[in-house]
Write a protein that holds these residues in place. Structure first.
Motif: not given
Length: 606
Positions: A74-79, A95-98, A114-122, A149-153
């Motif tokens: 599982t890769l989770t993207l965060t800011e 922006m980091l990927v865990n 892949v889980i996209n928890n960025l705020l505005t970036n796909g 992949i859309p942001p915010n989850g």
């Protein structure tokens, strides 16, 4: 210098890769025609063997072990705001990927959520160098094989077979996002062409900037590329002025032979690497095993990987592993005058090395062209004829705004995030937009030849690291080797250049350097239906349009797409299209590298 940025990003939790947990199997258990690793013949005295019936001479494009093992990740993207980088400089946002290093065995199935928890970036994640045989929808190229992949989850599951083995990396293909941090490493265990005692694992190198990739793309639209502020070795670096940060440290065991997996994950820089008082022996290039070849230094182009062995037979102590730059700055440069890591002999004295070593040869931005793949490929070259249908003309257009626009055969790529090429394929719509830069290839299991010419009549020309998705290519030849600064012009001339071509087991890889004002002749076999990008891997260049799409056997591709893949493709696109109208930032480049920010967010204050 104070930098004000809106969306900055960078990497690092992943560039210091951790060993991945490997799901276990019952010893001796069989999966199809493969016995799991407990019965392996692969050991320090016989690295060429993998398991009975599978070895370094097995053609992995014809036969791949069927392990039945699935490696879940599982890769989770965060800011993160106000993040202190490895050399002590605080960045407003990263922006980091865990994710850890993706580790698997040859023939395993890799499944990554892949889980996209960025705020505005796909986002989309490309598995660089992985052929994705019959899994084109998992290649991770937004606007081509999927919607972002859309942001915010938003999330997507990528699943593909480890048909090949060796060393590679993964990165976002959403604009320049990977230069901001969405990048990691891949290690597929398999046989090797030379015996070794210890596998040191992946060792990524990356140019590092104190400004965001978003800002740098803006800058390079109208200016030459800046030097990097630093170079990261396995995610760490020393600040050249303040001394903040740490040198990466690699431990060698005296008397042992070590395997090191070098990866250039940069956005712009190419590296010359050398280890003081040691040689390196190349055993693989871009996941293609090669006959062992010993060198004093290596040119490592952006996107390339070399597996090397290092014999720890020098006096126990500490040695600099140096990065230098050549080619009159045509292949990058850094404000850190001496980027380096430390290689330490176990049991030897501590401290920093005292011998700086001597500068290696200037590789003039040219990669190795004399490697010999273990598994042979032979193609006829004596009858090659240059035609418009097999020529890709790279040209830098300086006539408009922005100043630097990169075109192939007169067109700069500009993908549509909301309508990827595969949507056209699945619906049978052949009205492809001109801006998708599609080159359709319909032959079945045939060798296709591609002559890439690098702006021979332009005002000036720079080398480009050209990367192909979905395939390795054969490097059949290139223009005469000259320093890029000479700007000497070469156009393919059959009367003299046919003799330069090598069709008998030539170099085979997925990234090769296109010389400045020169040419490169490549070939790949049409055995993998898909939409495959072929692009320069310098972020600023592909952002500016330097790419084409090889649409390979679209009718066969449409028939091979599973119902499950089609359904998930449609789901991600629905979610992305629902998000896109609320996105606060305009798409204003090719879509394959950069996401623009408001001018007020990226202005630099002196």
């Amino acid at each position: 210098m104070k930098v004000v940025v809106g969306l900055v990003a960078l990497l690092l939790s992943i560039l210091a890769p951790r060993a991945a947990a490997m799901p276990s199997s019952t010893p001796g258990q069989k999966f199809g025609d493969f016995i799991v690793r407990q019965n392996s013949c692969h050991n320090a005295s016989n690295r060429a063997c993998w398991t009975p019936g599978w070895n370094i001479n097995t053609d992995y494009e014809v036969r791949t072990p069927n392990t039945g093992v699935v490696r879940p990740y599982t890769l989770t993207l965060t800011e993160v705001d106000n993040w202190t980088g490895p050399d002590g400089v605080v960045k407003n946002k990263v922006m980091l990927v865990n994710g850890p290093t993706i580790v698997a065995n040859w023939g395993d199935t890799i499944r990554v959520t892949v889980i996209n928890n960025l705020l505005t970036n796909g986002t989309s994640i490309h598995w660089h160098g992985m052929h994705q045989k019959d899994t084109n929808l998992h290649d991770g190229a937004n606007g081509v094989t999927e919607c972002p992949i859309p942001p915010n989850g938003g999330r997507k599951v990528y699943q593909f077979r480890a048909q090949q083995y060796g060393t590679s990396w993964y990165h976002s293909h959403f604009s320049a996002q990977y230069g901001n941090g969405v990048v990691g490493t891949v290690q597929i265990n398999g046989p090797a062409s030379r015996n070794y005692d210890i596998d040191l694992g992946v060792f990524p190198l990356m140019d590092y900037y104190h400004r965001s990739a978003d800002e740098l793309v803006h800058f390079t639209m109208n200016n030459g590329p800046p030097f990097s502020d630093n170079v990261l070795f396995n995610g760490t670096a020393k600040h050249p002025m303040t001394g903040a940060g740490e040198y990466a440290n690699v431990t060698l065991t005296p008397g042992k032979r070590h395997r090191l997996r070098l990866i250039n994950t940069s956005t712009e820089n190419h590296f010359q690497v050398s280890l003081v008082n040691h040689t390196m022996t190349v055993i693989a290039a871009d996941m293609v095993p090669v006959q062992a070849q010993t060198v004093d230094s290596l040119f490592l182009a952006l996107g390339q990987r070399y597996d090397v062995t290092i014999d720890a037979v020098s006096t126990p102590g500490n040695y600099w592993f140096n990065v230098t730059y050549g080619g009159q700055a045509f292949c990058g440069g850094s404000f850190n005058p001496h980027p380096a890591a430390v290689f330490h002999y176990a049991g030897g004295p501590g401290g920093l090395p005292t011998d700086p070593g001597t500068a290696p040869e200037d590789h003039q931005c040219l990669d190795l062209n004399n490697l010999t793949p273990v598994v042979k490929r032979n193609v006829p070259v004596s009858g090659f004829v240059k035609k418009p249908s097999n020529t890709l003309d790279v040209h830098l257009d300086l006539t408009g705004t922005p100043l630097f626009v990169w075109k192939v055969n007169g067109s700069a790529i500009n993908v549509d995030w909301n309508k990827p090429i595969l949507e056209y394929v699945m619906t049978g719509n052949t009205s492809y937009p001109v801006s998708d830069n599609i080159v359709q290839v319909d032959g079945v299991n045939q060798w296709t030849y591609w002559l890439v010419e690098n702006d021979p009549d332009g005002a000036f020309s720079v080398p480009h690291p050209m990367h192909l998705h979905g395939h390795d290519f054969l490097v059949l030849g290139r223009s005469p080797d000259v320093p890029p600064g000479s700007q000497q012009r070469f156009v393919f001339d059959p009367s003299t250049d046919l003799a330069r071509l090598r069709g008998t087991n030539p170099v085979r890889r997925d990234v090769a350097m296109l010389p400045a004002k020169g040419w490169l002749l490549l070939a790949f076999r049409t055995d993998n239906p898909g939409a495959w990008l072929f692009h320069c891997h310098i972020a600023w260049h592909v952002s500016g349009g330097l790419s084409v799409n090889f649409l390979e056997r679209p009718t066969d591709l449409r028939r091979r797409i599973s119902a499950a893949d089609r359904s998930d493709f449609e789901r991600v696109c629905r979610e992305w299209r629902a998000y896109w109208p609320t996105n606060p930032y305009e798409k204003a480049d090719s879509g394959l590298r950069h996401r623009f920010v408001e001018e007020s967010e990226w202005m630099v204050e002196g």
